[in-house]
Design a protein around this motif. Structure first.
Motif, short mmCIF file in Angstrom:
data_model
loop_
_atom_site.label_atom_id
_atom_site.label_comp_id
_atom_site.label_asym_id
_atom_site.label_seq_id
_atom_site.Cartn_x
_atom_site.Cartn_y
_atom_site.Cartn_z
N LEU A 1 0.73 -0.75 0.18
CA LEU A 1 0.51 0.02 -0.12
C LEU A 1 0.75 1.24 0.18
N MET A 2 1.84 0.93 -0.48
CA MET A 2 3.16 2.42 -0.21
C MET A 2 2.84 3.65 -0.85
N PHE A 3 2.60 3.50 -2.19
CA PHE A 3 2.14 4.59 -2.97
C PHE A 3 0.31 4.40 -3.27
N LEU A 4 -0.08 4.43 -1.94
CA LEU A 4 -1.53 3.57 -2.52
C LEU A 4 -2.35 4.73 -1.82
N THR A 5 -3.73 5.53 -2.52
CA THR A 5 -4.93 6.82 -1.91
C THR A 5 -4.65 5.42 -0.60
N LYS A 6 -6.25 5.91 -0.15
CA LYS A 6 -7.48 5.05 0.78
C LYS A 6 -8.11 4.38 -1.28
N ALA A 7 -8.64 5.43 -1.64
CA ALA A 7 -9.64 4.68 -2.54
C ALA A 7 -8.87 3.86 -3.19
N GLN A 8 -7.14 4.04 -3.62
CA GLN A 8 -6.70 3.10 -4.40
C GLN A 8 -6.73 1.74 -3.59
N THR A 9 -7.02 1.75 -2.30
CA THR A 9 -6.69 0.58 -1.20
C THR A 9 -8.01 -0.41 -1.23
N TRP A 10 -9.17 0.99 -1.58
CA TRP A 10 -9.83 0.28 -1.70
C TRP A 10 -10.91 -0.39 -3.06
N GLN A 11 -10.19 0.43 -3.85
CA GLN A 11 -9.68 -0.07 -5.74
C GLN A 11 -8.87 -1.64 -5.28
N LEU A 12 -8.23 -2.43 -4.39
CA LEU A 12 -7.23 -3.55 -5.07
C LEU A 12 -7.17 -4.38 -4.43
N THR A 13 -8.95 -4.04 -3.16
CA THR A 13 -9.24 -5.32 -2.00
C THR A 13 -10.44 -5.56 -3.33
N GLU A 14 -10.94 -4.59 -4.32
CA GLU A 14 -12.47 -5.48 -4.80
C GLU A 14 -11.67 -5.79 -5.79
N GLN A 15 -9.86 -5.48 -6.26
CA GLN A 15 -9.53 -6.59 -7.49
C GLN A 15 -9.08 -8.24 -6.90
N MET A 16 -8.61 -8.13 -5.57
CA MET A 16 -8.88 -9.70 -4.98
C MET A 16 -9.72 -10.29 -5.09
N GLY A 17 -10.88 -9.58 -4.35
CA GLY A 17 -12.03 -10.55 -3.53
C GLY A 17 -12.99 -10.06 -3.86
N GLY A 18 -13.82 -8.76 -4.89
CA GLY A 18 -14.65 -7.82 -4.77
C GLY A 18 -15.35 -7.62 -4.17
N ALA A 19 -16.90 -7.43 -4.17
CA ALA A 19 -17.61 -6.67 -3.04
C ALA A 19 -17.72 -7.26 -1.61
N ALA A 20 -17.63 -8.33 -2.00
CA ALA A 20 -17.84 -9.35 -1.04
C ALA A 20 -16.56 -9.41 0.35
N LEU A 21 -14.89 -8.33 -0.33
CA LEU A 21 -14.34 -8.41 0.39
C LEU A 21 -14.03 -7.02 1.00
N ASN A 22 -14.60 -6.13 0.28
CA ASN A 22 -14.87 -4.72 0.91
C ASN A 22 -15.81 -4.69 1.55
N GLU A 23 -17.22 -5.58 1.85
CA GLU A 23 -17.79 -5.65 2.45
C GLU A 23 -16.95 -6.22 3.87
N LEU A 24 -16.55 -7.42 4.11
CA LEU A 24 -16.01 -7.86 4.90
C LEU A 24 -15.15 -6.80 5.79
N ILE A 25 -14.35 -5.87 5.06
CA ILE A 25 -13.85 -5.18 5.70
C ILE A 25 -14.58 -3.71 6.03
N ILE A 26 -15.63 -3.52 5.43
CA ILE A 26 -16.19 -2.45 6.04
C ILE A 26 -16.78 -3.02 7.76
N GLU A 27 -17.16 -4.44 7.77
CA GLU A 27 -18.32 -4.65 9.00
C GLU A 27 -17.07 -4.64 9.94
N HIS A 28 -16.43 -5.48 9.85
CA HIS A 28 -15.39 -6.46 10.70
C HIS A 28 -14.25 -5.38 11.16
#
Length: 240
Positions: free
Chosen positions: A174-201
């Protein structure tokens, strides 16, 4: 003959895992790349130590929702670094208002925290046969913490490898990513399910608040950590 990519995938990684958004993104990143991944948390008397109880929930949800990662997820470790809290005088280790200090840094900066974390992590990695340390340090969206800078971590990687007399790689996806790009990265790796997991837990709020749920997750909504996470979420959601 083993290719460099195969050799990379066969390695064991140790992820510095707090239970927050960034370290969860790093854990997913490591599980996507390495054959075996263990996690390490630190109890240093942090004001938001509720994050320690979130860690196991996040690990369990990752294993349950992403079976391709479950077999790679190894042991979890928690080290008692309460001494760090005893020698620190910060808003992360004491009930104090969060504000800017005279040196230009926010008083949430715990001097030497990442240096100590990575040194202890390298010691544990050496014993566990891991050659890669993964951390969520970032110098794009951060609070000016000098131990989050890329140059600091490159220097530490050299020192740890020399001190242990074995190559120790520090990965900071994450060194050179913005927070928005971090959300994009997790979406790329695990789709909406991973981002929802991050939001909730996951937990990021410096004040340890988990009574208010926002679109981006739980938190007070006004501390620097919440503000950064909320802004990143809004930017991510507004990206076409």
């Amino acid at each position: 003959m083993t290719t460099p990519q195969q050799a990379h995938c066969a390695r064991t990684a140790l992820v510095l895992f707090s239970g927050g958004q960034d370290s969860t993104a790093c854990l997913a990143w490591a599980l996507d790349r390495f054959a075996h991944v263990e996690t390490l948390g630190f109890d240093y008397g942090q004001r938001h130590r509720i994050e320690l109880s979130c860690r196991q929930t996040v690990r369990a949800e990752l294993a349950a929702q992403f079976p391709q990662w479950a077999a790679k997820l190894g042991e979890d470790h928690v080290l008692d670094l309460s001494l760090l809290g005893q020698i620190s005088d910060t808003a992360l280790t004491a009930e104090r208002a969060i504000e800017m200090a005279a040196n230009g840094l926010p008083n949430t900066f715990v001097p030497g925290r990442n240096l100590l974390f990575l040194s202890f992590a390298a010691t544990l990695a050496y014993r566990r046969g891991a050659s890669v340390l993964v951390g969520g340090m970032c110098e794009t969206d951060y609070s000016g913490y000098p131990d989050c800078r890329d140059n600091t971590l490159k220097a530490l990687q050299v020192a740890l490898s020399l001190g242990l007399d074995t190559p120790m790689t520090l990965e900071t996806p994450l060194m050179f990513l913005t927070k928005a790009q971090t959300w994009q990265l997790t979406e790329q790796m695990g789709g909406a399910a991973l981002n929802e997991l991050i939001i909730e837990h996951t937990h990021t709020c410096y004040l340890g608040e988990r009574k208010q749920r926002h679109d981006w997750g739980w938190g007070c909504g006004h501390c620097p950590a919440c503000a950064l996470r909320a802004t990143g979420w809004q930017q991510y959601r507004s990206t076409p």
